[in-house]
Design a protein around this motif. Structure first.
Motif, short mmCIF file in Angstrom:
data_model
loop_
_atom_site.label_atom_id
_atom_site.label_comp_id
_atom_site.label_asym_id
_atom_site.label_seq_id
_atom_site.Cartn_x
_atom_site.Cartn_y
_atom_site.Cartn_z
N TYR A 1 35.41 -39.73 51.67
CA TYR A 1 35.06 -39.94 53.08
C TYR A 1 33.93 -40.96 53.25
O TYR A 1 34.20 -42.16 53.28
CB TYR A 1 34.71 -38.59 53.71
N VAL A 2 32.71 -40.52 53.31
CA VAL A 2 31.60 -41.45 53.52
C VAL A 2 30.43 -41.10 52.60
O VAL A 2 30.37 -40.03 52.01
CB VAL A 2 31.11 -41.43 54.99
N ASN A 3 29.49 -42.03 52.52
CA ASN A 3 28.31 -41.86 51.68
C ASN A 3 27.24 -41.07 52.45
O ASN A 3 26.22 -41.61 52.87
CB ASN A 3 27.77 -43.23 51.25
N PHE A 4 27.50 -39.78 52.60
CA PHE A 4 26.60 -38.91 53.36
C PHE A 4 25.50 -38.34 52.47
O PHE A 4 25.73 -38.00 51.31
CB PHE A 4 27.39 -37.76 53.99
N SER A 5 24.32 -38.25 53.02
CA SER A 5 23.22 -37.54 52.37
C SER A 5 22.43 -36.82 53.46
O SER A 5 22.62 -37.06 54.65
CB SER A 5 22.31 -38.51 51.61
N GLU B 1 35.52 -19.68 40.53
CA GLU B 1 34.16 -19.75 41.05
C GLU B 1 33.97 -21.11 41.71
O GLU B 1 33.55 -22.07 41.07
CB GLU B 1 33.13 -19.54 39.93
N ALA B 2 34.28 -21.18 42.99
CA ALA B 2 34.11 -22.42 43.74
C ALA B 2 33.07 -22.16 44.81
O ALA B 2 33.38 -21.63 45.88
CB ALA B 2 35.43 -22.86 44.34
N THR B 3 31.82 -22.51 44.53
CA THR B 3 30.71 -22.22 45.43
C THR B 3 30.14 -23.47 46.09
O THR B 3 29.14 -23.39 46.79
CB THR B 3 29.59 -21.49 44.67
N GLY B 4 30.76 -24.62 45.88
CA GLY B 4 30.31 -25.83 46.54
C GLY B 4 30.78 -25.86 47.99
O GLY B 4 31.40 -24.92 48.48
N TYR B 5 30.47 -26.96 48.66
CA TYR B 5 30.91 -27.09 50.04
C TYR B 5 32.34 -27.64 50.03
O TYR B 5 32.56 -28.84 49.88
CB TYR B 5 30.00 -28.02 50.85
N GLY B 6 33.29 -26.73 50.17
CA GLY B 6 34.69 -27.10 49.99
C GLY B 6 35.32 -27.73 51.21
O GLY B 6 34.92 -27.47 52.36
N TYR B 7 36.29 -28.56 50.97
CA TYR B 7 37.08 -29.18 52.03
C TYR B 7 38.57 -28.97 51.85
O TYR B 7 39.25 -28.49 52.74
CB TYR B 7 36.77 -30.69 52.11
N LYS C 1 20.93 -29.23 62.30
CA LYS C 1 20.63 -30.60 61.86
C LYS C 1 21.78 -31.58 62.16
O LYS C 1 21.62 -32.77 61.98
CB LYS C 1 20.34 -30.61 60.36
N TYR C 2 22.89 -31.08 62.54
CA TYR C 2 24.07 -31.90 62.88
C TYR C 2 24.50 -32.79 61.72
O TYR C 2 24.69 -34.00 61.86
CB TYR C 2 23.81 -32.73 64.14
N TYR C 3 24.67 -32.18 60.56
CA TYR C 3 25.21 -32.90 59.41
C TYR C 3 26.72 -33.10 59.61
O TYR C 3 27.43 -32.16 59.98
CB TYR C 3 24.98 -32.13 58.12
N VAL C 4 27.20 -34.28 59.34
CA VAL C 4 28.61 -34.58 59.55
C VAL C 4 29.52 -33.69 58.70
O VAL C 4 30.63 -33.35 59.11
CB VAL C 4 28.91 -36.07 59.28
N ALA C 5 29.03 -33.25 57.54
CA ALA C 5 29.85 -32.45 56.63
C ALA C 5 30.17 -31.07 57.18
O ALA C 5 31.17 -30.46 56.79
CB ALA C 5 29.16 -32.31 55.27
#
Length: 643
Positions: free
Chosen positions: A263-267, A187-193, A105-109
């Motif tokens: 960063y940006v308002n990504f959805s 427990e860090a299961t989110g999309y980490g940066y 899907k080419y998500y920027v994240a």
């Protein structure tokens, strides 16, 4: 990233690649030829002997002896003796593969992470490793939809590896890491940066803050090898798209505050971007609305308050923040904040000393490049590369822009000298992320490491069917001491022949042998643990700056090492720098062949200045606040940093 998504990626500087055991090897001679042609055509920056560990002797405090790491030596024997760095990640027990969550899907994240961290969570005197993990991106998708299925237990999560560095009967050290994630309670299961490390509650144990594409986490170190999720209790949660973060005592109250880049308002209902050939590609930040960073003030009771508005962190133009470094750029005794923004003007938040900040980046000459253009700033660091007593900025950018060096005149005004230092042209073919001013050879001059990886598809890799065609080699530059930085990548070791999608890079003396090692995080790949083979052939001094009352590393302290055989060397205690990374808070200062240190001074965050007699060379020494000769009281601290 200032290149538009429909701009064709330059491919003639991307040399022929070959897949070998899941990685790619890059013949660097091709790049050298291309760079010669670039120079001839006038193309310019469009953005512009053995370990010397001696006997331990006390000076004001405890010291730690440094020895050669045995696991490093074993790895090194498999490679050329001339290699500067060797990768020992897998042999040392770091079994981790980043999962980027992509599914076509080419998500920027999915393309910009991950970061990584080095910190001593168990206070045993060596650096532990924290690796950021991704998550599945998209709605109504499962792991079966992933382009690169996750490896290991599900769901994917961040990993904490304890450094179990051991010393044998013969004095040799063995570097080994143990995955302690489960027992740590993290427990860090989110999309980490990114990850930031600092002791926010002054209990003597470093806490960590993890940022990412929702949610962020604050983990309090319980001091027994475990952590507690205190995100809600501390008031530092954020479900937006966050990147780098830093602990910093901006108001001189002795408590570490927290700055978080956004960063940006990504959805998932995101725009579609295409290449000139009509292929779907990742969109750049200008395809989205920027969102504001946040500054959290530590109340001192275990909670934080959002003071972004009260502190006037309100720029005329919002940035898309990717990197942060904290330093006193104008030498007034107050820590300032520099934010590297992607495709938008960078911010230099000058601390007014009253709880507020003013963005002076444009007037200071470090918002835009020498041509007056915004750049795709990713990683950033500050350090005194020209040894004149102030901190200069280095930041990484998109391919075809060049990376940038802003040289400080000592008052907080900067000049873009990227071309003059010789750094611009060699960086043109690469998109760069993690970086640091790092004296890898301990000659007293700050060099540069750069982690590279594209953000737009490389056509040759696309034609070869690579599903993540963003792979590039990393780079190493050596400071010649004459204002020039010369690329030495070809002689840096076989690990620099690898072509991967490198992002975060963290720096520190992982094996406690007196030179700086590098942890590199790769998108959808294994991390690399680059162990320095040569640095401790020169003399060095290691310093840990601690406040006995606060029980923690005093981030922000400005330290001078006065020498009888050379100029004074200035270094700042800091953890946050690079890209989405946290680094060794200890200072490791190369001395070259010299050992004639006359004194050491420390300008603490509260403005007070202390002085000590020369500590031992080729050792780590802890300098305790209040144990030195008091030179300047807090209220008297003003003027140029190097004074």
């Amino acid at each position: 990233m200032t290149r538009n998504a429909n701009t064709k990626t330059t491919t003639n500087a991307k040399a022929t690649i070959s897949a070998i055991a899941g990685v790619v090897v890059f013949p660097r001679r091709c790049l050298a030829a291309v760079m010669v042609l670039i120079a001839l055509c006038g193309c310019t920056d469009t953005s512009t002997e053995s370990d010397r560990s001696g006997e331990d002797r006390p000076v004001n405090t405890d010291t730690t002896t440094a020895d050669v790491d045995e696991s490093t030596a074993q790895e090194g024997r498999l490679q050329a003796e001339s290699d500067t760095f060797v990768d020992v990640a897998q042999s040392a027990g770091i079994d981790f593969t980043h999962f980027n969550g992509m599914s076509g899907k080419y998500y920027v994240a999915e393309e910009k992470g991950p970061g990584c961290g080095l910190f001593d969570y168990d206070n045993d005197g060596d650096l532990d490793v924290y690796l950021i993990q991704g998550a599945m991106l998209g709605e109504n998708v499962t792991f079966e939809d992933a382009t690169f299925p996750p490896k290991g237990p599900l769901p994917p999560k961040d990993r904490l590896y304890r450094n179990d560095l051991t010393v044998g009967p013969d004095g040799k050290k063995t570097l080994k890491f143990t995955d302690v994630t489960a027992e740590s309670g993290i427990e860090a299961t989110g999309y980490g940066y990114g990850v930031a490390a600092g002791d926010y509650d002054n209990d003597g144990f470093v806490d960590i803050y993890v940022s990412g594409y929702g949610p962020n986490y604050m983990f309090r170190n319980n001091g027994d090898g475990t952590f507690t999720d205190v995100t809600e209790r501390t008031g530092t949660g954020d479900d937006r798209y966050n990147t780098s973060a830093s602990f910093v005592d901006y108001d001189h109250d002795g408590n570490l505050d927290l700055y978080v880049c956004a960063y940006v308002n990504f959805s998932y209902a995101h725009p579609s971007c295409h290449s000139l050939t009509g292929k779907l590609v990742w969109c750049g930040p200008l395809s989205y609305k920027a969102i504001p960073d946040r500054l959290y003030r530590n109340r001192g009771d275990g909670t934080f308050e959002d003071v972004t508005v009260a502190a006037r962190i309100l720029p005329d133009e919002l940035g898309s923040g990717l990197g942060i470094v904290c330093a006193d750029f104008n030498g007034d005794g107050w820590i300032d904040l520099y934010i590297a923004n992607d495709a938008r003007p960078n911010h230099l938040w000058i601390n007014q000393g009253d709880g507020t900040f003013v963005d002076e980046a444009l007037l200071a000459g470090c918002a835009l490049n020498h041509a007056g253009m915004s750049e795709a700033s990713m990683g950033v660091d500050a350090g005194d590369f020209d040894a004149d007593g102030d901190e200069d900025l280095f930041m990484t950018h998109l391919a075809e822009q060049s990376n940038t060096i802003y040289v400080n005149d000592g008052t907080g005004l900067f000049t873009d000298l990227s071309r003059e230092t010789g750094l611009a042209a060699p960086s043109m073919p690469y998109t760069s992320f993690g970086t640091s001013w790092v004296d890898y050879d301990n000659d007293s001059l700050l060099d540069i490491f750069i982690a590279n990886g594209e953000v737009l598809p490389i056509e040759e890799q696309v034609r070869q069917g690579d599903p993540l065609p963003l792979k590039q080699p990393n780079q190493l530059f050596r400071n010649h001491g004459d204002g020039k930085l010369v690329e030495v990548t070809e002689s840096a070791g076989k690990v620099f022949d690898l072509v991967e999608v490198s992002r975060g890079a963290a720096f520190g003396d992982i094996d406690n042998d007196g030179d700086t090692d590098i942890l590199v995080a790769n998108n959808s790949g294994r991390p690399r643990l680059l162990i320095n083979q040569i640095g401790n052939r020169n003399h060095w001094i290691g310093l840990k700056l601690v406040d006995t009352e606060k029980k923690r590393d005093m981030l922000g302290t400005w330290v001078g090492i006065y020498r009888g055989d050379g100029p004074t060397l200035w270094r700042r205690v800091r953890a946050a720098a690079s890209f989405c990374a946290t680094n060794d808070p200890r200072l490791l200062v190369g001395l070259g062949d010299g050992t004639d240190i006359t004194k050491v001074t420390a300008k603490w965050p509260d403005g007070s200045v202390e002085e000590w007699a020369a500590p031992p060379v080729d050792k780590y020494t802890t300098l305790l606040k209040g144990s030195g000769k008091n030179i300047i009281k807090p209220a008297d601290n003003r003027g140029k940093q190097g004074e």
